[in-house]
Design a protein around this motif. Structure first.
Motif, PDB file in Angstrom:
ATOM      1  N   ALA A  94       0.852  -1.189   0.000  1.00  0.00           N
ATOM      2  CA  ALA A  94       0.000   0.000   0.000  1.00  0.00           C
ATOM      3  C   ALA A  94       0.884   1.233   0.000  1.00  0.00           C
ATOM      4  N   GLY A  95       0.509   2.221  -0.786  1.00  0.00           N
ATOM      5  CA  GLY A  95       1.197   3.505  -0.798  1.00  0.00           C
ATOM      6  C   GLY A  95       0.361   4.536  -0.074  1.00  0.00           C
ATOM      7  N   ILE A  96       1.015   5.359   0.734  1.00  0.00           N
ATOM      8  CA  ILE A  96       0.325   6.408   1.481  1.00  0.00           C
ATOM      9  C   ILE A  96       0.936   7.753   1.093  1.00  0.00           C
ATOM     10  N   ALA A  97       0.109   8.645   0.518  1.00  0.00           N
ATOM     11  CA  ALA A  97       0.563  10.003   0.241  1.00  0.00           C
ATOM     12  C   ALA A  97       0.731  10.713   1.581  1.00  0.00           C
ATOM     13  N   GLU A  98       1.880  11.302   1.792  1.00  0.00           N
ATOM     14  CA  GLU A  98       2.211  11.912   3.084  1.00  0.00           C
ATOM     15  C   GLU A  98       2.079  13.434   3.034  1.00  0.00           C
ATOM     16  N   PRO A  99       1.709  14.016   4.171  1.00  0.00           N
ATOM     17  CA  PRO A  99       1.530  13.405   5.484  1.00  0.00           C
ATOM     18  C   PRO A  99       0.125  12.823   5.648  1.00  0.00           C
ATOM     19  N   ASN A 100       0.029  11.715   6.375  1.00  0.00           N
ATOM     20  CA  ASN A 100      -1.267  11.102   6.644  1.00  0.00           C
ATOM     21  C   ASN A 100      -1.140  10.171   7.853  1.00  0.00           C
ATOM     22  N   ARG A 101      -1.143  10.747   9.040  1.00  0.00           N
ATOM     23  CA  ARG A 101      -0.971   9.964  10.270  1.00  0.00           C
ATOM     24  C   ARG A 101      -2.081   8.941  10.449  1.00  0.00           C
ATOM     25  N   ALA A 102      -3.307   9.288  10.084  1.00  0.00           N
ATOM     26  CA  ALA A 102      -4.425   8.355  10.257  1.00  0.00           C
ATOM     27  C   ALA A 102      -4.226   7.113   9.394  1.00  0.00           C
ATOM     28  N   SER A 103      -3.784   7.289   8.160  1.00  0.00           N
ATOM     29  CA  SER A 103      -3.555   6.140   7.285  1.00  0.00           C
ATOM     30  C   SER A 103      -2.374   5.307   7.779  1.00  0.00           C
ATOM     31  N   ARG A 104      -1.345   5.956   8.278  1.00  0.00           N
ATOM     32  CA  ARG A 104      -0.207   5.213   8.847  1.00  0.00           C
ATOM     33  C   ARG A 104      -0.691   4.325  10.010  1.00  0.00           C
ATOM     34  N   ARG A 105      -1.491   4.891  10.895  1.00  0.00           N
ATOM     35  CA  ARG A 105      -2.008   4.116  12.038  1.00  0.00           C
ATOM     36  C   ARG A 105      -2.878   2.958  11.561  1.00  0.00           C
ATOM     37  N   LEU A 106      -3.728   3.211  10.574  1.00  0.00           N
ATOM     38  CA  LEU A 106      -4.577   2.154  10.024  1.00  0.00           C
ATOM     39  C   LEU A 106      -3.719   1.000   9.505  1.00  0.00           C
ATOM     40  N   HIS A 107      -2.694   1.303   8.744  1.00  0.00           N
ATOM     41  CA  HIS A 107      -1.849   0.256   8.177  1.00  0.00           C
ATOM     42  C   HIS A 107      -1.049  -0.475   9.254  1.00  0.00           C
ATOM     43  N   GLU A 108      -0.576   0.234  10.251  1.00  0.00           N
ATOM     44  CA  GLU A 108       0.118  -0.422  11.365  1.00  0.00           C
ATOM     45  C   GLU A 108      -0.817  -1.392  12.079  1.00  0.00           C
ATOM     46  N   ARG A 109      -2.061  -0.957  12.349  1.00  0.00           N
ATOM     47  CA  ARG A 109      -3.045  -1.839  13.015  1.00  0.00           C
ATOM     48  C   ARG A 109      -3.358  -3.060  12.163  1.00  0.00           C
ATOM     49  N   ALA A 110      -3.291  -2.909  10.847  1.00  0.00           N
ATOM     50  CA  ALA A 110      -3.589  -4.024   9.939  1.00  0.00           C
ATOM     51  C   ALA A 110      -2.376  -4.930   9.709  1.00  0.00           C
ATOM     52  N   GLY A 111      -1.278  -4.652  10.388  1.00  0.00           N
ATOM     53  CA  GLY A 111      -0.111  -5.531  10.304  1.00  0.00           C
ATOM     54  C   GLY A 111       0.890  -5.182   9.224  1.00  0.00           C
ATOM     55  N   PHE A 112       0.758  -4.017   8.620  1.00  0.00           N
ATOM     56  CA  PHE A 112       1.715  -3.567   7.609  1.00  0.00           C
ATOM     57  C   PHE A 112       2.935  -2.960   8.286  1.00  0.00           C
ATOM     58  N   GLY A 113       4.074  -3.006   7.601  1.00  0.00           N
ATOM     59  CA  GLY A 113       5.279  -2.336   8.060  1.00  0.00           C
ATOM     60  C   GLY A 113       5.783  -1.396   6.975  1.00  0.00           C
ATOM     61  N   LEU A 114       6.367  -0.304   7.397  1.00  0.00           N
ATOM     62  CA  LEU A 114       6.929   0.678   6.476  1.00  0.00           C
ATOM     63  C   LEU A 114       8.177   0.095   5.822  1.00  0.00           C
ATOM     64  N   VAL A 115       8.261   0.196   4.490  1.00  0.00           N
ATOM     65  CA  VAL A 115       9.447  -0.304   3.781  1.00  0.00           C
ATOM     66  C   VAL A 115      10.248   0.808   3.116  1.00  0.00           C
ATOM     67  N   GLY A 116       9.686   1.989   2.964  1.00  0.00           N
ATOM     68  CA  GLY A 116      10.442   3.090   2.378  1.00  0.00           C
ATOM     69  C   GLY A 116       9.549   4.229   1.951  1.00  0.00           C
TER      70      GLY A 116
END
Length: 173
Positions: free
Chosen positions: A125-147
């Protein structure tokens, strides 16, 4: 709480309107205009393994028509090349005014279950930044930041970074 189900043709106009609003006024997509109902209908009908278009609906309000659509989630091939066949890209949109109510989390839970059941190995998943809410959603769903790709999108007179996230679903096919 929202009810999650596969999108039907009756939900397509609401999905298209929600996406158009974001394309024209937001930066969660780098499209600058909406997509037609026909494009969304084609996406809805995809039968490729791991592809899905889901909606979050208000309770059991079938009589509300598309006004009951609170959000949607979509998974699709990451790239068209055959070696990417076991990877899907995901998108989740929640209607304005409905953020923070668990709708995105519920959409992701159902979407990821379907993707896993289809034997897909990796979800991105790609997240256009800044977007703290989307980052939190992806973290809760088990995603990790890769770059993060810096200044990769230009919209509304400014550049946006895109952070890339991934979640491994299971062993390779």
């Amino acid at each position: 709480m929202a009810r999650i189900e596969a999108a039907g043709s009756e939900h397509v106009p609401a999905i298209a309107r929600m996406y158009t609003a974001e394309a024209e006024r937001g930066y969660a997509t780098f499209d600058v205009e909406g997509l037609s109902d026909e494009v969304w209908e084609e996406r809805r009908r995809s039968s490729a393994p791991g592809d899905a278009l889901l909606v979050a609906l208000r309770g059991n309000c079938a009589d509300e028509g598309d006004s009951a659509v609170l959000g949607f989630a979509w998974s699709h091939p990451y790239r068209p090349r055959p070696a990417y066949g076991s990877t899907r890209e995901t998108t989740v949109y929640v209607s304005a005014g409905e953020a923070g109510r668990g709708i995105g989390t519920a959409l992701y839970a159902d979407l990821l279950r379907r993707i896993s059941d289809a034997g897909i190995h990796l979800v991105v998943a790609g997240i256009a930044e800044p977007n703290r809410a989307s980052r939190r959603l992806h973290e809760r769903a088990g995603f990790g930041l890769v770059g993060t790709m810096t200044e990769v999108g230009y919209k509304f007179g400014r550049y946006y970074d895109v952070s890339w996230w991934q979640r491994r679903m299971g062993p390779p096919a």
